[in-house]
Design an enzyme around this catalytic site. Structure first.
Site, mmCIF file in Angstrom:
data_model
loop_
_atom_site.group_PDB
_atom_site.id
_atom_site.type_symbol
_atom_site.label_atom_id
_atom_site.label_comp_id
_atom_site.label_asym_id
_atom_site.label_seq_id
_atom_site.Cartn_x
_atom_site.Cartn_y
_atom_site.Cartn_z
ATOM 1 N N ASN A 46 0.844 -1.198 0.000
ATOM 2 C CA ASN A 46 0.000 0.000 0.000
ATOM 3 C C ASN A 46 0.879 1.247 0.000
ATOM 4 O OD1 ASN A 46 0.593 -0.913 2.652
ATOM 5 N ND2 ASN A 46 -1.162 0.132 3.538
ATOM 6 N N ILE A 47 0.387 2.269 -0.664
ATOM 7 C CA ILE A 47 1.121 3.522 -0.828
ATOM 8 C C ILE A 47 0.174 4.655 -0.471
ATOM 9 C CG2 ILE A 47 2.428 4.972 -2.433
ATOM 10 C CD1 ILE A 47 2.687 2.413 -4.251
ATOM 11 N N GLU A 48 0.468 5.335 0.623
ATOM 12 C CA GLU A 48 -0.440 6.402 1.082
ATOM 13 C C GLU A 48 -0.008 7.766 0.569
ATOM 14 O OE1 GLU A 48 -0.718 5.749 5.341
ATOM 15 O OE2 GLU A 48 -2.026 4.012 4.980
ATOM 16 N N CYS A 57 -4.174 0.597 -2.368
ATOM 17 C CA CYS A 57 -3.990 -0.611 -1.568
ATOM 18 C C CYS A 57 -2.943 -1.524 -2.212
ATOM 19 C CB CYS A 57 -5.302 -1.388 -1.468
ATOM 20 S SG CYS A 57 -6.592 -0.564 -0.526
ATOM 21 N N GLU A 59 -3.121 -4.686 -2.930
ATOM 22 C CA GLU A 59 -3.667 -5.573 -3.964
ATOM 23 C C GLU A 59 -3.719 -4.857 -5.307
ATOM 24 O OE1 GLU A 59 -4.848 -4.815 -0.979
ATOM 25 O OE2 GLU A 59 -6.246 -6.312 -0.211
ATOM 26 N N CYS A 89 -10.109 -4.980 0.914
ATOM 27 C CA CYS A 89 -11.230 -4.048 1.075
ATOM 28 C C CYS A 89 -12.210 -4.226 -0.092
ATOM 29 C CB CYS A 89 -10.722 -2.610 1.144
ATOM 30 S SG CYS A 89 -10.207 -1.937 -0.451
ATOM 31 N N CYS A 92 -10.861 -3.238 -3.561
ATOM 32 C CA CYS A 92 -9.928 -4.240 -4.117
ATOM 33 C C CYS A 92 -10.675 -5.499 -4.569
ATOM 34 C CB CYS A 92 -8.852 -4.587 -3.098
ATOM 35 S SG CYS A 92 -7.667 -3.238 -2.894
HETATM 36 N N1 THU Z 1 -5.238 -1.388 2.699
HETATM 37 C C1 THU Z 1 -4.702 -2.218 1.759
HETATM 38 O O1 THU Z 1 -3.564 -2.010 1.300
HETATM 39 N N2 THU Z 1 -5.452 -3.252 1.325
HETATM 40 C C2 THU Z 1 -6.712 -3.533 1.773
HETATM 41 O O2 THU Z 1 -7.410 -4.330 1.179
HETATM 42 C C3 THU Z 1 -7.184 -2.876 2.998
HETATM 43 C C4 THU Z 1 -6.569 -1.549 3.250
HETATM 44 C C5 THU Z 1 -4.434 -0.244 3.162
HETATM 45 C C6 THU Z 1 -4.933 1.095 2.699
HETATM 46 C C7 THU Z 1 -4.332 2.014 3.747
HETATM 47 O O3 THU Z 1 -3.019 2.360 3.339
HETATM 48 C C8 THU Z 1 -4.243 1.157 4.980
HETATM 49 O O4 THU Z 1 -4.406 -0.186 4.566
HETATM 50 C C9 THU Z 1 -5.289 1.466 6.033
HETATM 51 O O5 THU Z 1 -6.546 1.485 5.480
#
Ligand code: THU
Length: 140
Positions: A46-48, A57, A59, A89, A92
Site C-alpha cells: 500500500n502507498i499512502e 492498496c 492488492e 477491502c 480491491c
Molecule cells: N489497505 C490495503 O492495502 N489493502 C486492503 O485491502 C485494505 C486496506 C491499506 C490502505 C491504507 O493504506 C491502509 O491499509 C489502512 O486502510
C-alpha cells in the site's frame, strides 16, 4: 511443488512486499503477491498520500503492475497485513473481480496460518464485465 508449497512461497513474497509499504499516516502495512496462470508473480504494497484519497492498496498496486506489463490471467492473490487475517477491502475485491470470479484469495497471517477463498465467496452476486456485454450476459 505442492499447491500448499506454492501458497507458502506466494505468502512469503506478500510478506516481503509488506515491508515496503509506504504508510506514514495509517502505519498499517499491507503486502500482496499476485500469481498469473503462467506462474509469474507480481507483488505490491500500500502507498499512502498526504492528500489521503490517492492512497492505493497493496492488492491494486500488484494488479496495476501486472496489467501494465501485459498480464491479466490471474490464478491467485495472497494478502497479508498488520491485522489478524487482513482481508481485501471492497474496492480491491471489485478490482480483482474484473479479472475473474474464480481467482483465489489467500488471506495470510503467516506462511503456515492462512485461509483460502475464491473471489466469488468474498464478493457474491457481483457486477462485472459480463454485465456490460451486449446481452448483459452472465456466465452461468
Ligand atoms: N489497505 C490495503 O492495502 N489493502 C486492503 O485491502 C485494505 C486496506 C491499506 C490502505 C491504507 O493504506 C491502509 O491499509 C489502512 O486502510
Amino acid at each position: 511443488m505442492t499447491s500448499n508449497d506454492q501458497y507458502k512461497d506466494l505468502i512469503k513474497k506478500a510478506m516481503e512486499a509488506k515491508e515496503k509499504a509506504y504508510v506514514p499516516y495509517s502505519k498499517f502495512h499491507v503486502g500482496a503477491a499476485l500469481k498469473t496462470k503462467e506462474g509469474k508473480i507480481y507483488t505490491g504494497c500500500n502507498i499512502e498520500s498526504a492528500s489521503y484519497t490517492p492512497t492505493i492498496c497493496a492488492e491494486r498496486t500488484a494488479i496495476a503492475k501486472a496489467i501494465s506489463e501485459g498480464d491479466k490471467d490471474f490464478e491467485v492473490i495472497a494478502v497479508t497485513g498488520d491485522s489478524d487475517y487482513t482481508f481485501p477491502c471492497g474496492v480491491c475485491r471489485q478490482v480483482i473481480r474484473e479479472f475473474g470470479r474464480d481467482i483465489k484469495v489467500i488471506v495470510a497471517n503467516t506462511e503456515d496460518d492462512f485461509r483460502v477463498y475464491t473471489l466469488d465467496e468474498l464478493l457474491p452476486n457481483s457486477f462485472g464485465p459480463e454485465d456490460l456485454e451486449e446481452n448483459g450476459g452472465r456466465d452461468k
